[in-house]
Design a protein around this motif. Structure first.
Motif: not given
Length: 701
Positions: A182-191
């Motif tokens: 499993c590979r997980i990428v967090a998207n922070t564009c709405e931070m």
């Protein structure tokens, strides 16, 4: 932890435990079926993961030990044995006990939990006390082939307020990691910036690339309790069928599939000299996290294609919604009120026939009301199979306790009944099945002495019959002893010494209060409590019971139950100025009764119908209704416990759709009445309790 989410877990866990029990009993009969082993493992895994997420750490810890053993069974390192099934059923009971303890606030029996865990640990090879029963091992050729590895693209975007429900998104991501690479990428564009950031809100969402052999169901199980408070998309990006050389999709294709880029934007970038990803980033069309996520997917799929073992199996979860039973009951009640108002509208329209438009509207409202009624009642209909499956455990445990070998078979599990009816059927069926096990089916030695198979059978079946359901409980045991029943009935003064009764009438005596032919009182039977309770419960459902038996061939008990308790088809009749309704399912026919035929009875309430004498009850006399009866009355002939009996009324008005209303507390004990309904003109009609009426008539001198 939100009470609503905790309750959702408890409800879901109970459903999973019911399915687990069914799977374990099937696995005991088919120990080589690794599909059943996988079903048990997935259920345990779901309970463990969901329990940990919602704060039921004791359940999660306990279930983890069971899951560990079943992982060995899945891999062919441990055989399915009777000992394993017994321990698994005990574990299922302990999980249920922990759920109930959480509701009551009382601690669960920790010592009993530890005993079950020790039992599972003793099965693990290499541990002290390892002594599995010498049951059959799973042969290499029986082992399931390596499960297929499927790659999924998952976008998990929780609502901002998800923390308030007690859910930690990171625990869900860890659950996914347990399913495979499993590979997980967090998207922070709405931070948000620090001055605008609310620490109680979630601003992140995650793109996950997961390769797993567990299938789509396992992914759905991870998100089962948060599916309503997040945006979740799960897409198969590599199902194992595309083995073409040249690798996975281009980066631009991935971004378009995800919805992060349009084809037009891609075409504009392709004319430039730089790498596509760099161009998209420079143009501000995607952010760094989005680009990274697409690149991770591209690389991950390429690697997994090199390691793929077999074809994928995926299954979409059924679309459903959990609704409170109280809300369904309220809906049915409102539909019942609507049916009453519609009947009144139709009556008014008929009286004003000159207004053709009103008649047309009334007919349209009637059609829509009927459709709404049928759909509302269908929502409350449940397959009886869920109730049937509970009895497999009952038969298994009780037959072992009594030293008998009994197999339970079922038929018609898909037959549907109203939820309320199913709930009220459980106890009567338990009593009947327990009696079949204790009194009906003989011991293995006795059966072999009679030339029967060593193992007995109890068959449970359900089938629709008009607006009712017939439920039969049949065993191949010793049958009912007519002489013993007669002797016991005389001893208890239920019947007089010289009573001339048919076999059918004698069989019905087993439902008398306090009746039992057991030689001694046991934990199962002998106190004369049970079958009379069964009859009361079935009659309370406006049902009937029929018994048939043959010596040494077995007994068959048939229950006839109405489909629903809310709205029934009935026959509307009138006596004087009063109107009554009776369930149409019990009515055979209506015939005329003249004064001459009454005189020919010579004071006895008997009528000759096609060369058969039919007893009848004059309701005008029983209800003490004043006035003179018409010269020609009508007899409504009903079926009651296999007999034809009649009710005499002044007029039969016709069929009627009856919305059942309960009587007030002051009138609930009135003999012969089971409820009331409101007619179209606003008047009230009482619903006749036909079995009670004939019981009262038999008592009269």
């Amino acid at each position: 932890m939100s009470d609503a989410f905790a309750q959702a877990f408890k409800d879901e866990a109970r459903e999973l435990l019911a399915d687990l029990e069914e799977a374990l009993l099937e696995m005991e009969e088919n120990p080589a079926d690794l599909g059943l082993v996988g079903r048990v493992f997935r259920t345990m895994h779901t309970i463990k993961g969901s329990g940990a997420m919602f704060g039921f750490d004791d359940i999660a810890s306990f279930t983890h030990n069971v899951e560990t053993v079943y992982d060995l069974v899945r891999n062919g390192e441990l055989a399915v044995s009777k000992q394993l099934v017994n321990l698994s059923l005990a574990a299922r009971d302990r999980i249920l006990a922990m759920l109930e303890a959480a509701e009551s606030g009382q601690p669960a029996d920790a010592q009993r939990n530890e005993e079950v865990i020790r039992g599972f640990k003793s099965l693990v090879p290499g541990r002290a006390g390892d002594a599995p029963e010498p049951d059959r091992k799973v042969a290499p050729e029986e082992a399931a082939p390596a499960a297929p590895m499927v790659t999924y693209r998952i976008r998990f975007k929780p609502e901002g307020g998800i923390f308030a429900s007690g859910v930690n998104p990171l625990s869900l991501l860890r659950e996914l990691q347990e399913l495979g690479p499993c590979r997980i990428v967090a998207n922070t564009c709405e931070m948000q910036t620090l001055d605008a950031l609310d620490p109680e809100l979630c601003y992140l969402y995650w793109d996950v690339i997961l390769s797993t052999s567990a299938g789509r169901d396992a992914i759905d199980d991870v998100f089962i309790f948060v599916v309503d408070c997040c945006e979740l998309t799960v897409t198969v990006v590599d199902d194992g069928t595309d083995e073409a050389a040249g690798g996975y999709k281009k980066l631009g294709e991935i971004l378009i599939e995800r919805g992060d880029l349009t084809p037009q934007q891609m075409d504009e970038l392709l004319g430039k000299q730089k790498k596509f990803g760099e161009l998209a980033l420079e143009a501000g069309l995607v952010n760094a996290a989005t680009l990274t996520s697409a690149l991770v997917e591209q690389q991950h799929v390429k690697e997994m294609r090199q390691e793929r073992q077999s074809q994928a199996q995926t299954q979409e979860a059924a679309s459903s919604i959990r609704v409170s039973a109280d809300k369904l009951d309220l809906l049915v009640n409102l539909v019942g009120e609507l049916v009453t108002v519609q009947a009144r509208l139709s009556l008014v329209a008929q009286e004003l026939k000159r207004h053709s438009e009103l008649v047309s509207v009334a007919e349209e409202v009637e059609r829509l009301t009927n459709d709404l009624r049928d759909n509302a009642l269908d929502i409350r209909m449940l397959p009886i199979g869920a109730t049937f499956s509970k009895f497999k455990r009952l038969v298994r445990d009780l037959s072992a306790e009594l030293g008998k070998e009994i197999e339970l078979t079922t038929e018609g599990a898909e037959t549907e009944l109203d939820k309320t009816v199913i709930e009220k059927l459980n106890d009567p069926l338990v009593h009947i099945i327990r009696n079949s096990i204790d009194h009906g089916v003989e011991t293995p030695e006795a059966r072999m002495a009679k030339g029967k198979p060593r193992s007995g059978k109890i068959h449970l079946a359900a089938v629709h019959s008009g607006d009712s359901v017939l439920i039969t409980i049949r065993d191949d045991g010793a049958g009912l002893n007519v002489d013993a029943i007669r002797a016991k009935a005389i001893e208890r003064k239920i019947i007089p010494q010289g009573a001339d009764l048919s076999d059918r009438e004698i069989w019905q005596l087993i439902f008398a209060p306090g009746f039992s032919t057991a030689a001694k009182v046991t934990s199962v039977s002998g106190r004369g409590v049970g079958m009379d309770v069964v009859k009361q419960a079935i009659e309370g459902l406006r049902g009937s019971i029929d018994v048939k038996s043959e010596p040494d061939r077995g007994t068959c008990i048939t229950l006839k139950i109405p489909l629903t308790l809310a709205i029934i088809e009935s026959l509307l009749v009138q006596i004087g100025k009063d109107r009554f309704v009776m369930p149409l399912a019990m009515v055979d026919e209506c015939i005329l009764l003249t004064e001459k035929e009454i005189e020919q009875g010579h004071g006895r309430d008997l009528l000759l119908v096609r060369e058969q004498l039919v007893p009848y009850v004059p309701l005008r006399k029983m209800f003490r209704i004043q006035g003179k009866a018409p010269a020609i009355q009508q007899v409504v002939i009903c079926q009651l416990e296999g007999k034809r009996v009649g009710l005499v009324v002044d007029w039969v008005i016709g069929e009627h759709q009856t919305v059942i209303k309960s009587l007030g507390r002051m009138y609930q004990q009135v003999e012969g009445m089971s409820g009331a309904t409101i007619l179209g003109d606003g008047s009230v009609a009482l619903i006749l309790d036909i079995p009670a009426i004939f019981k009262a008539a038999e008592k009269e001198p």
